[in-house]
Structures are given as C-alpha cells and as structure tokens.
Design a protein around this motif. Structure first.
Motif, PDB file in Angstrom:
ATOM      1  N   VAL A 164     -61.602 -40.280  75.682  1.00  9.30           N
ATOM      2  CA  VAL A 164     -61.745 -41.334  74.687  1.00  9.30           C
ATOM      3  C   VAL A 164     -62.345 -40.756  73.409  1.00  9.30           C
ATOM      4  CG1 VAL A 164     -62.996 -43.469  74.125  1.00  9.30           C
ATOM      5  CG2 VAL A 164     -61.875 -43.223  76.345  1.00  9.30           C
ATOM      6  N   LEU A 165     -63.375 -39.928  73.548  1.00  8.36           N
ATOM      7  CA  LEU A 165     -63.996 -39.306  72.370  1.00  8.36           C
ATOM      8  C   LEU A 165     -63.003 -38.418  71.622  1.00  8.36           C
ATOM      9  CD1 LEU A 165     -67.507 -38.364  73.819  1.00  8.36           C
ATOM     10  CD2 LEU A 165     -66.953 -40.239  72.247  1.00  8.36           C
ATOM     11  N   ALA A 166     -62.217 -37.648  72.358  1.00  8.39           N
ATOM     12  CA  ALA A 166     -61.210 -36.798  71.723  1.00  8.39           C
ATOM     13  C   ALA A 166     -60.176 -37.651  70.996  1.00  8.39           C
ATOM     14  CB  ALA A 166     -60.529 -35.921  72.771  1.00  8.39           C
ATOM     15  N   GLY A 167     -59.836 -38.802  71.566  1.00  5.37           N
ATOM     16  CA  GLY A 167     -58.896 -39.719  70.920  1.00  5.37           C
ATOM     17  C   GLY A 167     -59.443 -40.258  69.615  1.00  5.37           C
ATOM     18  N   ILE A 168     -60.744 -40.498  69.564  1.00  7.29           N
ATOM     19  CA  ILE A 168     -61.375 -40.973  68.330  1.00  7.29           C
ATOM     20  C   ILE A 168     -61.220 -39.915  67.234  1.00  7.29           C
ATOM     21  CG2 ILE A 168     -63.586 -41.547  67.239  1.00  7.29           C
ATOM     22  CD1 ILE A 168     -64.407 -42.769  69.980  1.00  7.29           C
ATOM     23  N   VAL A 169     -61.491 -38.676  67.568  1.00 10.48           N
ATOM     24  CA  VAL A 169     -61.375 -37.588  66.597  1.00 10.48           C
ATOM     25  C   VAL A 169     -59.935 -37.477  66.110  1.00 10.48           C
ATOM     26  CG1 VAL A 169     -61.544 -35.083  66.285  1.00 10.48           C
ATOM     27  CG2 VAL A 169     -63.345 -36.318  67.512  1.00 10.48           C
ATOM     28  N   SER A 170     -59.004 -37.540  67.034  1.00 11.13           N
ATOM     29  CA  SER A 170     -57.587 -37.437  66.682  1.00 11.13           C
ATOM     30  C   SER A 170     -57.163 -38.572  65.755  1.00 11.13           C
ATOM     31  CB  SER A 170     -56.751 -37.448  67.956  1.00 11.13           C
ATOM     32  OG  SER A 170     -55.381 -37.424  67.651  1.00 11.13           O
ATOM     33  N   LYS A 171     -57.573 -39.782  66.069  1.00  7.12           N
ATOM     34  CA  LYS A 171     -57.232 -40.941  65.225  1.00  7.12           C
ATOM     35  C   LYS A 171     -57.842 -40.799  63.837  1.00  7.12           C
ATOM     36  CE  LYS A 171     -55.438 -44.105  68.201  1.00  7.12           C
ATOM     37  NZ  LYS A 171     -54.129 -44.603  68.087  1.00  7.12           N
ATOM     38  N   GLU A 172     -59.069 -40.274  63.798  1.00  5.40           N
ATOM     39  CA  GLU A 172     -59.726 -40.101  62.501  1.00  5.40           C
ATOM     40  C   GLU A 172     -58.955 -39.107  61.639  1.00  5.40           C
ATOM     41  OE1 GLU A 172     -64.134 -39.207  60.702  1.00  5.40           O
ATOM     42  OE2 GLU A 172     -63.516 -38.125  62.497  1.00  5.40           O
ATOM     43  N   ILE A 173     -58.518 -38.021  62.260  1.00  2.24           N
ATOM     44  CA  ILE A 173     -57.746 -37.015  61.516  1.00  2.24           C
ATOM     45  C   ILE A 173     -56.443 -37.626  61.009  1.00  2.24           C
ATOM     46  CG2 ILE A 173     -56.443 -34.857  61.753  1.00  2.24           C
ATOM     47  CD1 ILE A 173     -58.700 -33.947  63.705  1.00  2.24           C
ATOM     48  N   ASN A 174     -55.745 -38.361  61.876  1.00  4.79           N
ATOM     49  CA  ASN A 174     -54.493 -39.010  61.467  1.00  4.79           C
ATOM     50  C   ASN A 174     -54.726 -40.015  60.328  1.00  4.79           C
ATOM     51  OD1 ASN A 174     -53.013 -37.589  63.341  1.00  4.79           O
ATOM     52  ND2 ASN A 174     -53.107 -39.204  64.880  1.00  4.79           N
ATOM     53  N   ARG A 175     -55.785 -40.807  60.446  1.00  8.83           N
ATOM     54  CA  ARG A 175     -56.098 -41.781  59.394  1.00  8.83           C
ATOM     55  C   ARG A 175     -56.365 -41.091  58.068  1.00  8.83           C
ATOM     56  NH1 ARG A 175     -60.451 -43.291  56.982  1.00  8.83           N
ATOM     57  NH2 ARG A 175     -61.819 -42.273  58.448  1.00  8.83           N
ATOM     58  N   GLU A 176     -57.141 -40.022  58.139  1.00  5.68           N
ATOM     59  CA  GLU A 176     -57.453 -39.290  56.912  1.00  5.68           C
ATOM     60  C   GLU A 176     -56.212 -38.677  56.291  1.00  5.68           C
ATOM     61  OE1 GLU A 176     -59.939 -35.358  55.756  1.00  5.68           O
ATOM     62  OE2 GLU A 176     -61.031 -36.877  56.920  1.00  5.68           O
ATOM     63  N   GLN A 177     -55.334 -38.132  57.100  1.00  7.98           N
ATOM     64  CA  GLN A 177     -54.092 -37.549  56.583  1.00  7.98           C
ATOM     65  C   GLN A 177     -53.216 -38.602  55.911  1.00  7.98           C
ATOM     66  OE1 GLN A 177     -52.591 -35.621  60.107  1.00  7.98           O
ATOM     67  NE2 GLN A 177     -53.621 -33.686  59.651  1.00  7.98           N
ATOM     68  N   ARG A 178     -53.164 -39.796  56.468  1.00  5.63           N
ATOM     69  CA  ARG A 178     -52.340 -40.873  55.889  1.00  5.63           C
ATOM     70  C   ARG A 178     -52.924 -41.376  54.584  1.00  5.63           C
ATOM     71  NH1 ARG A 178     -52.654 -43.042  61.041  1.00  5.63           N
ATOM     72  NH2 ARG A 178     -53.961 -44.693  60.204  1.00  5.63           N
ATOM     73  N   THR A 179     -54.226 -41.454  54.490  1.00  7.10           N
ATOM     74  CA  THR A 179     -54.862 -42.056  53.308  1.00  7.10           C
ATOM     75  C   THR A 179     -55.092 -41.066  52.181  1.00  7.10           C
ATOM     76  OG1 THR A 179     -57.058 -41.745  54.243  1.00  7.10           O
ATOM     77  CG2 THR A 179     -55.957 -43.868  54.662  1.00  7.10           C
ATOM     78  N   ARG A 180     -55.012 -39.785  52.434  1.00  7.46           N
ATOM     79  CA  ARG A 180     -55.325 -38.777  51.393  1.00  7.46           C
ATOM     80  C   ARG A 180     -54.107 -37.969  50.980  1.00  7.46           C
ATOM     81  NH1 ARG A 180     -61.299 -37.432  51.162  1.00  7.46           N
ATOM     82  NH2 ARG A 180     -62.157 -39.066  52.466  1.00  7.46           N
ATOM     83  N   ARG A 181     -52.982 -38.553  50.977  1.00  8.90           N
ATOM     84  CA  ARG A 181     -51.761 -37.806  50.600  1.00  8.90           C
ATOM     85  C   ARG A 181     -51.650 -37.658  49.133  1.00  8.90           C
ATOM     86  NH1 ARG A 181     -47.175 -38.630  54.996  1.00  8.90           N
ATOM     87  NH2 ARG A 181     -48.567 -38.395  56.701  1.00  8.90           N
TER      88      ARG A 181
END
Length: 149
Positions: free
Chosen positions: A132-149
């Motif tokens: 679950v913790l690893a999933g949080i990190v992964s989601k955060e990275i994906n969110r950041e990639q989508r919002t900072r293009r």
C-alpha cells in the motif's frame, strides 16, 4: 489491527492423548507445521501445549519413539505463549519476540482456542501494508508527472 483479523481460524488441534502419529497426520491434513494440544478436544478446547514438526523430528524420530503409541503430551511444549483475539497484532508480535516463538495460539475471553497467529501471518500483513505504501509513492509520481508537463 487486531489478532483476530489475521489469525488462522481453522486450527490443527488434538487432545493430550492423541499419538504423535495422529498429530503428524493432523498437521498434514491442515497443511501446517504445528498442532495445538488442547484439553477437551470436542468441547471448550483450552490450549495446553503445542507440538511442531520440528518437535516430532528432534524429540520422537531421533529418539526412536513409537509414534503410533506415544501420546503427544510427552513431546509438547507446555510453556504456552498465547494471544488474545482482541489484542493488537503489534503486542502479539512483541510477545513472540520476547519468548522466541513463531506461533501463538489465539484464545477468546474464556480462554478457548479460536485460532492461531504465526510469523507468516504477520509477515503477510506487513507485506500488504508495504505494498500500500509503495502504491502511494507510485500514485504520487504519476500525479506529479501529469500535473507538471
């Protein structure tokens, strides 16, 4: 999380007078490496001891005990460390560490056997939490990639 949330409810158990061979057969039937020895196996099932596959090898097989005639009570560990179904898993884990055991029979408020919690159960619980913790990190990275293009 409570012990009752992760423990195995289908406990391999037998009475004190069961033979070592019968205990081994019970372990095989339940696909486990232990059997909880109980008083009154058809009634309240109060834990009295525990026998592991290691106990059978080191105490019965090596000493050439007649496993078909010798009761499990002769090789069981009677200094039993238990867990209460309603206690926190971390408290049970600390007790396992303190006493150097990998398995804790789980009892209800009346002292009756309701399950068993093992090191494997606790490791699985923590592995799930780490996923679950690893999933949080992964989601955060994906969110950041989508919002900072």
């Amino acid at each position: 999380m409570l012990v009752k949330d992760i423990c195995t409810l289908d406990v391999a158990a037998c009475g004190r007078n069961a033979s070592i061979f019968e205990a081994a057969c019970t372990m095989r039937k339940h696909h486990t490496g232990d059997v909880v020895v109980v008083d009154d196996p058809t009634g309240e099932r109060t834990p009295a001891g525990i026998v592991t596959d290691r106990d059978i090898v080191l105490e019965a097989l090596v000493n050439e005990v007649d496993m078909g005639k010798t009761p499990v009570s002769t090789i069981m560990s009677s200094h039993l460390v238990i867990a209460n179904a309603d206690e926190d898993v971390l408290d049970a884990m600390d007790r396992m560490r303190l006493h150097g055991v990998r398995r804790l029979p789980v009892v209800d408020h009346g002292g009756r056997l309701v399950g068993i919690v093992t090191l494997d159960d606790i490791l699985s619980m923590h592995a799930d939490q780490f996923a679950v913790l690893a999933g949080i990190v992964s989601k955060e990275i994906n969110r950041e990639q989508r919002t900072r293009r």
